[in-house]
Design a protein around this motif. Structure first.
Motif, short mmCIF file in Angstrom:
data_model
loop_
_atom_site.label_atom_id
_atom_site.label_comp_id
_atom_site.label_asym_id
_atom_site.label_seq_id
_atom_site.Cartn_x
_atom_site.Cartn_y
_atom_site.Cartn_z
N ALA A 351 14.13 52.69 24.53
CA ALA A 351 14.78 53.59 25.52
C ALA A 351 13.58 54.12 26.61
N LYS A 352 12.58 54.40 26.04
CA LYS A 352 11.53 54.65 27.23
C LYS A 352 10.96 53.51 28.12
N ALA A 353 11.27 52.49 27.48
CA ALA A 353 10.91 51.25 28.30
C ALA A 353 11.93 50.74 29.31
N GLY A 354 13.21 51.59 29.30
CA GLY A 354 14.43 51.57 30.12
C GLY A 354 15.39 50.61 29.71
N ALA A 355 15.40 50.54 28.31
CA ALA A 355 16.43 49.76 27.78
C ALA A 355 17.69 50.56 27.53
N TYR A 356 18.82 49.93 27.34
CA TYR A 356 19.97 50.68 26.95
C TYR A 356 20.12 50.52 25.18
N ASN A 381 19.91 57.19 27.45
CA ASN A 381 20.23 55.80 27.34
C ASN A 381 20.09 55.26 25.93
N ILE A 382 20.33 56.27 25.05
CA ILE A 382 20.48 55.89 23.49
C ILE A 382 21.79 56.46 23.16
N THR A 383 22.59 55.54 22.62
CA THR A 383 23.94 55.75 22.05
C THR A 383 23.98 55.62 20.69
N ILE A 384 24.27 56.57 20.11
CA ILE A 384 24.19 56.57 18.48
C ILE A 384 25.53 56.24 17.88
#
Length: 487
Positions: A351-356, A381-384
């Motif tokens: 997430a910190k690298a910009g991924a979804y 950008n993190i969906t749990i």
């Protein structure tokens, strides 16, 4: 100097004559050793006696009355100094002191400090066993070492060299060409299965303690899972490394300096715990090795989902490290499967690298530490997804989507470009099933000091406590020391 293991009863001293005399007096019989065509003495006595024949062996004073067999003392005295001689005998515990007294009286040049009481003589380190019991002769012979029978009718079924008396035995031993003698099977007092941190540490300690040991590792290199760990090691005492590969190099340097003996590309196939023999396979060639102690340090492997498409993903080498590969997935959708520290830490890095990131966990309850979970819930950008599990990984040439099912809703599909499976580890313990006790997860059951249910098989590292490198190294030192005590 070669080591001779010499049995006591009916080899050094005449047990049968005194034993049968007591029985014959009580039951008015004429039992003698010539009638014993098998080892089971109860088959040759009167029915009213049966297994009570063995009660005579528990009578106080029996062993003190035994006479040496002809020439036994003089031959042992001549051989002493040319060979290391150990007296190996099995007995009821009440006879231990009497046998020690007998040896002190008749064999003072050997002494009671050179007596080993054991029912498992194939576990004892030595070059030759001189015995009369069929099971001892056979099990020792199966280790690839030389077993010699004192000839009696009850051991004729065992195919080993045999002698009629002590003078014959002396000539046999002195005429042996020890340099040319080759056993049919390799032997090591300690065989270490697994070349990860635990196995390497055990080997180092076996080497320092002067033990005869051998390490087998099925991979192409030593180090276990270290080469695949991209995280820095910041809390291993005395060594700071950027990743597992760097720590592996420290281990390998130590191995090269110590000249540790090992074999790569060698897989454990089977364990015969009764005869202390393992079957191994090295580059399509199978062979057997015998051991006194087996240290199993094969560690653990990443647990898989076991769903369609997963193996194809592995085969395409779509295996990623969140630490190393996270920049590749900037502004891309990825799935992280799991609910422990590694899953949450990986999700945060991505997430910190910009991924979804789609974090998928089969339960509502997470095993991860609370700080990781709180931080993940803050990331936009993190969906749990909880109570959700993967049913399929899709994609012909690369991952394109995953199918999901839930306990709460209907099945659905997510479009993703990578799947990070982080669902824990499982011990590589399938060869130990039925050999030692395992728990429901497949980890070896040990007592409070780490003993397995088989006293000659020791389990260390990820087999017993998960893949904690510190525990792996610590337990390896302890068990190598235990092996030295018994060997």
């Amino acid at each position: 100097m070669r080591t001779l293991l010499i049995d006591m009863d009916s080899v050094i001293c005449d047990l049968m004559t005194e034993w049968h005399r007591r029985y014959n007096e009580d039951y008015q019989d004429d039992l003698h050793v010539g009638k014993l065509s098998t080892w089971q003495s109860e088959q040759f006595v009167k029915p009213e006696c049966g297994v009570k024949i063995y009660d005579y062996l528990k009578e106080p004073g029996l062993f003190l009355k035994l006479k040496p067999l002809p020439h036994a003392i003089e031959v042992l005295e001549r051989l002493n100094g040319q060979f290391d001689i150990l007296i190996v005998t099995s007995s009821v515990s009440t006879a231990f002191q009497e046998k020690e007294q007998w040896v002190e009286k008749h064999l003072p040049f050997i002494g009671k400090h050179n007596i080993i009481f054991s029912h498992r003589k194939n576990m004892i380190v030595g070059d030759l066993l001189f015995d009369d019991a069929p099971h001892n002769l056979e099990s020792f012979h199966l280790t690839g070492r030389l077993a010699v029978a004192m000839d009696y009718p009850y051991n004729h079924d065992v195919e080993v060299p045999r002698v009629q008396n002590w003078l014959d035995f002396e000539q046999f031993v002195l005429n042996l060409d020890w340099k040319r003698r080759r056993t049919s099977m390799k032997h090591a007092d300690v065989i270490i299965v697994g070349g990860g941190p635990a196995g390497i540490s055990a080997a180092i300690w076996c080497d320092r303690l002067g033990l005869d040991y051998y390490v087998i590792e099925q991979a192409e290199e030593l180090g276990g899972q270290l080469p695949s760990i991209e995280n820095a090691f910041i809390d291993y005492p005395g060594i700071l490394t950027r990743n597992g590969k760097e720590l592996q190099e420290h281990f390998l340097d130590h191995i090269r300096q110590s000249e540790i003996r090992y074999a790569l590309r060698t897989k454990l196939i089977e364990i015969n715990e009764v005869d202390h023999i393992i079957t191994i396979k090295h580059e399509e060639i199978q062979e057997k090795m015998s051991y006194a102690f087996l240290i199993v340090a094969a560690g653990s492997a990443q647990r898989t989902l076991g769903v369609p498409g997963e193996q194809a993903m592995w085969d395409r080498d779509e295996i990623y490290s969140a630490t190393k590969d996270s920049p590749k997935f900037k502004e891309k959708h990825v799935a992280v499967i799991g609910g422990g520290d590694r899953a949450l830490e990986g999700a945060l890095l991505l997430a910190k690298a910009g991924a979804y990131v789609h974090l998928i966990h089969r339960s509502k309850h997470f095993r991860a530490r609370n700080p990781f979970l709180l931080e993940a819930r803050k990331q936009k950008n993190i969906t749990i997804y909880t109570n959700t599990y993967v049913t399929s990984i899709n994609g012909e040439h690369h991952v394109s989507a995953i199918d999901l099912d839930t306990l709460d809703d209907k099945p659905f599909t997510l479009q993703v470009e990578a799947v990070f499976v982080r669902v824990g580890v499982q011990p590589n313990s399938h060869e130990l099933k039925g050999v030692v006790a395992l728990d429901e997860a497949g980890y070896v059951q040990t007592n409070e000091i780490g003993l397995t249910t088989n006293p000659s098989i020791l389990a260390i590292g990820g087999y017993t406590n998960g893949p904690l490198i510190f525990k792996c190294v610590h337990s390896s030192w302890a068990w190598s020391s235990c092996c030295q005590v018994y060997i």
